[in-house]
Design a protein around this motif. Structure first.
Motif, PDB file in Angstrom:
ATOM      1  N   ILE A 132       0.835  -1.205   0.000  1.00 46.42           N
ATOM      2  CA  ILE A 132       0.000   0.000   0.000  1.00 46.42           C
ATOM      3  C   ILE A 132       0.867   1.252   0.000  1.00 46.42           C
ATOM      4  O   ILE A 132       0.616   2.194  -0.747  1.00 46.42           O
ATOM      5  N   VAL A 133       1.889   1.259   0.832  1.00 48.18           N
ATOM      6  CA  VAL A 133       2.748   2.440   0.943  1.00 48.18           C
ATOM      7  C   VAL A 133       3.493   2.686  -0.365  1.00 48.18           C
ATOM      8  O   VAL A 133       3.718   3.832  -0.759  1.00 48.18           O
ATOM      9  N   ASN A 134       3.852   1.636  -1.075  1.00 50.64           N
ATOM     10  CA  ASN A 134       4.615   1.773  -2.314  1.00 50.64           C
ATOM     11  C   ASN A 134       3.738   1.771  -3.558  1.00 50.64           C
ATOM     12  O   ASN A 134       4.263   1.693  -4.673  1.00 50.64           O
ATOM     13  N   ALA A 135       2.431   1.849  -3.404  1.00 53.04           N
ATOM     14  CA  ALA A 135       1.520   1.810  -4.560  1.00 53.04           C
ATOM     15  C   ALA A 135       1.556   3.141  -5.314  1.00 53.04           C
ATOM     16  O   ALA A 135       1.725   4.207  -4.730  1.00 53.04           O
ATOM     17  N   ASP A 136       1.399   3.053  -6.620  1.00 51.49           N
ATOM     18  CA  ASP A 136       1.256   4.237  -7.464  1.00 51.49           C
ATOM     19  C   ASP A 136       0.207   3.936  -8.533  1.00 51.49           C
ATOM     20  O   ASP A 136      -0.459   2.911  -8.479  1.00 51.49           O
ATOM     21  N   GLU A 137       0.052   4.844  -9.505  1.00 49.93           N
ATOM     22  CA  GLU A 137      -0.986   4.646 -10.526  1.00 49.93           C
ATOM     23  C   GLU A 137      -0.726   3.430 -11.406  1.00 49.93           C
ATOM     24  O   GLU A 137      -1.643   2.855 -11.976  1.00 49.93           O
ATOM     25  N   TRP A 172      -5.528  -4.860  -7.904  1.00 53.42           N
ATOM     26  CA  TRP A 172      -5.800  -5.334  -6.547  1.00 53.42           C
ATOM     27  C   TRP A 172      -4.989  -4.555  -5.517  1.00 53.42           C
ATOM     28  O   TRP A 172      -5.438  -4.376  -4.384  1.00 53.42           O
ATOM     29  N   ILE A 173      -3.810  -4.058  -5.894  1.00 51.07           N
ATOM     30  CA  ILE A 173      -3.032  -3.217  -4.981  1.00 51.07           C
ATOM     31  C   ILE A 173      -3.713  -1.854  -4.844  1.00 51.07           C
ATOM     32  O   ILE A 173      -3.750  -1.274  -3.756  1.00 51.07           O
ATOM     33  N   GLY A 174      -4.275  -1.353  -5.929  1.00 52.99           N
ATOM     34  CA  GLY A 174      -5.046  -0.116  -5.858  1.00 52.99           C
ATOM     35  C   GLY A 174      -6.259  -0.258  -4.957  1.00 52.99           C
ATOM     36  O   GLY A 174      -6.608   0.668  -4.212  1.00 52.99           O
ATOM     37  N   LEU A 175      -6.917  -1.422  -5.016  1.00 51.43           N
ATOM     38  CA  LEU A 175      -8.044  -1.688  -4.121  1.00 51.43           C
ATOM     39  C   LEU A 175      -7.587  -1.698  -2.666  1.00 51.43           C
ATOM     40  O   LEU A 175      -8.254  -1.133  -1.793  1.00 51.43           O
ATOM     41  N   LEU A 176      -6.439  -2.312  -2.405  1.00 52.46           N
ATOM     42  CA  LEU A 176      -5.893  -2.304  -1.049  1.00 52.46           C
ATOM     43  C   LEU A 176      -5.562  -0.883  -0.603  1.00 52.46           C
ATOM     44  O   LEU A 176      -5.822  -0.504   0.537  1.00 52.46           O
ATOM     45  N   ALA A 177      -4.984  -0.097  -1.521  1.00 52.15           N
ATOM     46  CA  ALA A 177      -4.605   1.278  -1.172  1.00 52.15           C
ATOM     47  C   ALA A 177      -5.831   2.123  -0.845  1.00 52.15           C
ATOM     48  O   ALA A 177      -5.792   2.971   0.049  1.00 52.15           O
ATOM     49  N   ARG A 178      -6.927   1.900  -1.568  1.00 48.00           N
ATOM     50  CA  ARG A 178      -8.154   2.650  -1.278  1.00 48.00           C
ATOM     51  C   ARG A 178      -8.760   2.255   0.063  1.00 48.00           C
ATOM     52  O   ARG A 178      -9.435   3.044   0.711  1.00 48.00           O
ATOM     53  N   ASN A 179      -8.529   1.031   0.474  1.00 48.06           N
ATOM     54  CA  ASN A 179      -9.064   0.524   1.748  1.00 48.06           C
ATOM     55  C   ASN A 179      -7.941   0.294   2.759  1.00 48.06           C
ATOM     56  O   ASN A 179      -7.999  -0.641   3.555  1.00 48.06           O
TER      57      ASN A 179
END
Length: 163
Positions: A26-31, A36-43
């Protein structure tokens, strides 16, 4: 150690490592990250709350093992009944840490992980010091504490509010 305790420890470590891995993602997520990582980042709040709960539980277990080892006992002296009590009070211990995280604007996740661990480690301090207050006890930080200043203001005919 019983099989049930070993199984519970296995589940705990799986949840702890999974939520920790998710937090790193989540901390290292970008566009350009996977959906599924974007979904985790949103939640991320849900994942982080579970991760904080794991840190707090680790603090409670660490406190228990610390006490065991200070008494000269090993892991074979672990009693499941003694581990259940911290788990029963864990929501009470966790609530202040959770509210602190919600009200903070800090992006430092490690700070809240340390606070959660510390809250878990010192959970007994909250309950051994908790006892009913005497009626005559004046609480200096309360607005209407019934202390000396309030009584003096009433007898002098002045305002009763304490500033």
């Amino acid at each position: 150690m019983s099989r049930a305790l070993k199984f519970l420890m296995f589940i705990y470590f799986v949840v702890f490592l999974t939520t920790g891995t998710f937090m790193v993602l989540i901390v290292n997520a970008d566009e350009g990250s996977a959906p599924w990582i974007g979904l985790l980042a949103r939640n991320h709040g849900i994942v982080f709350v579970w991760h904080l709960a794991c840190w707090m539980t680790m603090g409670m277990f660490s406190n228990y093992y610390w006490d065991l080892f200070n008494m000269g006992r090993g892991l074979d002296a672990v009693q499941v009944e003694r581990i259940v009590l911290p788990l029963l009070v864990s929501p009470i211990v966790f609530y202040p840490t959770y509210n602190l995280w919600l009200s903070s604007s800090s992006q430092s996740y490690i700070l809240f992980e340390v606070i959660a661990f510390q809250s878990g480690f010192f959970w007994q301090a909250l309950f051994t010091k908790a006892k009913p207050l005497d009626q005559a006890t004046a609480i200096p930080w309360s607005v209407n504490n019934g202390g000396v200043r309030n009584v003096q203001a009433k007898s002098a005919g002045g305002p009763t509010a304490v500033g």
